[in-house]
Design an enzyme around this catalytic site. Structure first.
Site, PDB file in Angstrom:
ATOM      1  N   ASN A 176      23.210  16.045  39.214  1.00  0.00           N
ATOM      2  CA  ASN A 176      22.160  14.982  38.722  1.00  0.00           C
ATOM      3  C   ASN A 176      20.916  15.561  38.797  1.00  0.00           C
ATOM      4  O   ASN A 176      20.026  14.803  38.490  1.00  0.00           O
ATOM      5  CB  ASN A 176      22.363  13.711  39.721  1.00  0.00           C
ATOM      6  CG  ASN A 176      22.105  14.033  40.830  1.00  0.00           C
ATOM      7  OD1 ASN A 176      21.891  15.153  41.338  1.00  0.00           O
ATOM      8  ND2 ASN A 176      22.157  12.915  41.705  1.00  0.00           N
ATOM      9  N   ASP A 199      17.450  21.530  53.720  1.00  0.00           N
ATOM     10  CA  ASP A 199      18.009  20.185  53.943  1.00  0.00           C
ATOM     11  C   ASP A 199      19.176  20.137  55.137  1.00  0.00           C
ATOM     12  O   ASP A 199      19.814  21.473  55.386  1.00  0.00           O
ATOM     13  CB  ASP A 199      18.493  19.694  52.701  1.00  0.00           C
ATOM     14  CG  ASP A 199      19.276  20.253  51.796  1.00  0.00           C
ATOM     15  OD1 ASP A 199      19.846  21.400  52.333  1.00  0.00           O
ATOM     16  OD2 ASP A 199      19.760  19.918  50.713  1.00  0.00           O
ATOM     17  N   HIS A 228      19.132  17.234  40.990  1.00  0.00           N
ATOM     18  CA  HIS A 228      18.371  17.028  42.614  1.00  0.00           C
ATOM     19  C   HIS A 228      18.184  18.529  42.884  1.00  0.00           C
ATOM     20  O   HIS A 228      19.006  19.598  42.519  1.00  0.00           O
ATOM     21  CB  HIS A 228      19.348  16.150  43.472  1.00  0.00           C
ATOM     22  CG  HIS A 228      20.228  17.028  43.971  1.00  0.00           C
ATOM     23  ND1 HIS A 228      21.724  16.215  44.281  1.00  0.00           N
ATOM     24  CD2 HIS A 228      20.642  18.222  44.381  1.00  0.00           C
ATOM     25  CE1 HIS A 228      22.570  16.959  44.806  1.00  0.00           C
ATOM     26  NE2 HIS A 228      22.110  17.970  45.093  1.00  0.00           N
ATOM     27  N   GLU A 271      16.527  13.436  45.183  1.00  0.00           N
ATOM     28  CA  GLU A 271      17.560  12.652  44.251  1.00  0.00           C
ATOM     29  C   GLU A 271      16.483  12.280  43.137  1.00  0.00           C
ATOM     30  O   GLU A 271      15.547  12.289  43.133  1.00  0.00           O
ATOM     31  CB  GLU A 271      18.321  11.584  44.778  1.00  0.00           C
ATOM     32  CG  GLU A 271      19.325  12.192  45.955  1.00  0.00           C
ATOM     33  CD  GLU A 271      20.508  12.943  45.570  1.00  0.00           C
ATOM     34  OE1 GLU A 271      20.597  13.369  44.240  1.00  0.00           O
ATOM     35  OE2 GLU A 271      21.748  12.865  46.149  1.00  0.00           O
TER      36      GLU A 271
HETATM   37  C1  GLP Z   1      23.640  19.929  47.798  1.00  0.00           C
HETATM   38  C2  GLP Z   1      22.375  20.570  48.231  1.00  0.00           C
HETATM   39  C3  GLP Z   1      21.553  21.341  47.380  1.00  0.00           C
HETATM   40  C4  GLP Z   1      22.516  22.259  46.524  1.00  0.00           C
HETATM   41  C5  GLP Z   1      23.597  21.294  45.668  1.00  0.00           C
HETATM   42  C6  GLP Z   1      24.543  21.998  44.746  1.00  0.00           C
HETATM   43  O1  GLP Z   1      23.296  18.704  47.464  1.00  0.00           O
HETATM   44  N1  GLP Z   1      21.673  19.576  49.135  1.00  0.00           N
HETATM   45  O2  GLP Z   1      20.586  22.265  47.942  1.00  0.00           O
HETATM   46  O3  GLP Z   1      21.659  22.910  45.704  1.00  0.00           O
HETATM   47  O4  GLP Z   1      24.234  20.402  46.682  1.00  0.00           O
HETATM   48  O5  GLP Z   1      25.505  22.693  45.597  1.00  0.00           O
HETATM   49  P1  GLP Z   1      26.560  23.712  45.032  1.00  0.00           P
HETATM   50  O6  GLP Z   1      25.790  25.067  44.962  1.00  0.00           O
HETATM   51  O7  GLP Z   1      27.763  23.533  46.006  1.00  0.00           O
HETATM   52  O8  GLP Z   1      26.899  23.090  43.650  1.00  0.00           O
END
Ligand code: GLP
Length: 255
Positions: free
Chosen positions: A148, A77, A150, A155
């Site tokens: 949440n 993404d 995702h 989402e």
């Molecule tokens: C973002 C990314 C996700 C990721 C999530 C958790 O929103 N789009 O791909 O898994 O955050 O991130 P973190 O690993 O920093 O908790």
């Protein structure tokens, strides 16, 4: 500790570092096996704090002789709008954590663009899907999980049939990113993300979760109902998922 079912392995590691080493070893083995079969390998890559340690381990492996010359990658993404040279872009993250440090060929690293005008997005997204297919499909997809539930930027409420597309970010997701952006008002409201159906086509998925904050959502995703309200729950339907967590995440997880 390992819990194994037909389609899922859940692994707990004593530390985040050990979890990252395991994932990096798994990726290195995949590259080796594909090489022995005479072909390259296709990785789906994630950003965020969780996989950062995996990239560190992979860079270390590269310095010790591991080549990534035959790896193709697709990132999950990107924020939209987002200039790719901006420090918060996932493009910058990937270059600084990984691509600039190893011998991947830049033309084999696919990232979603953050600066394309709206009228081009649909075409860009379907070209991304086509590129994944042309590459032979993703061998192993690295995934994190949002608080949440995702996955990528899919989402709660996203259809399990979704494909790569422009999406609205949940308030929780924007709040979690606020510190990195120096305030909520600077966090983009949208992102371009691989779809849930796209992610589910990967032959193998490694879902990483680290720390207490992810325990309860991870537990729900793995043991609760499979529902579009909790995107990561779709992984219960995937034939080959490995869940990798550190002991802090597991401590809350097992309660
Ligand atoms: C973002 C990314 C996700 C990721 C999530 C958790 O929103 N789009 O791909 O898994 O955050 O991130 P973190 O690993 O920093 O908790």
């Amino acid at each position: 500790m390992t819990i194994e079912t037909k389609n899922r392995k859940v692994l707990e590691f004593g530390s985040y570092q050990q979890a990252c080493e395991y994932v990096a070893d798994t990726i290195a083995n995949l590259i080796r096996n594909r090489h022995q079969e005479g072909r390259g390998c296709v990785l789906g890559l994630a950003t965020g704090a969780t996989p950062a340690g995996v990239y560190k381990c992979l860079v270390k492996k590269h310095r010790e002789g591991q080549t990534f010359a035959h790896v193709t990658s697709f990132n999950l993404d990107e924020y939209w709008p987002m200039n790719m040279i901006n420090p918060q872009s996932f493009n910058t993250y990937m270059r600084s954590h990984f691509f600039d440090e190893v011998d991947m060929k830049i033309q084999n690293t696919y990232l979603l663009p953050g600066m394309e005008p709206l009228e081009n997005i649909q075409q860009i997204c379907s070209a991304y899907e086509d590129a994944i297919e042309t590459s032979g499909g993703i061998d192993t997809q690295l995934l994190g999980i949002g608080r949440n539930g995702h996955i990528a930027f899919n989402e709660p409420g996203t259809s399990f049939q979704s494909r790569t597309e422009l999406v609205d970010l949940h308030e929780q997701t924007r709040k979690d990113a606020a510190a990195t952006f120096g305030g909520l008002e600077n966090v983009p409201r949208q992102g371009i993300t691989m779809g849930i159906a796209t992610i589910m086509q990967a032959r193998k998925i490694i879902l990483m979760a680290n720390g207490k904050a992810k325990s309860s959502v991870l537990y729900q995703a793995l043991h609760g109902p499979v529902t579009e309200e909790l995107p990561a729950s779709v992984l219960q339907l995937h034939p080959d998922v490995t869940v990798v967590m550190d002991k802090e995440c597991a401590a809350g997880f097992l309660k």
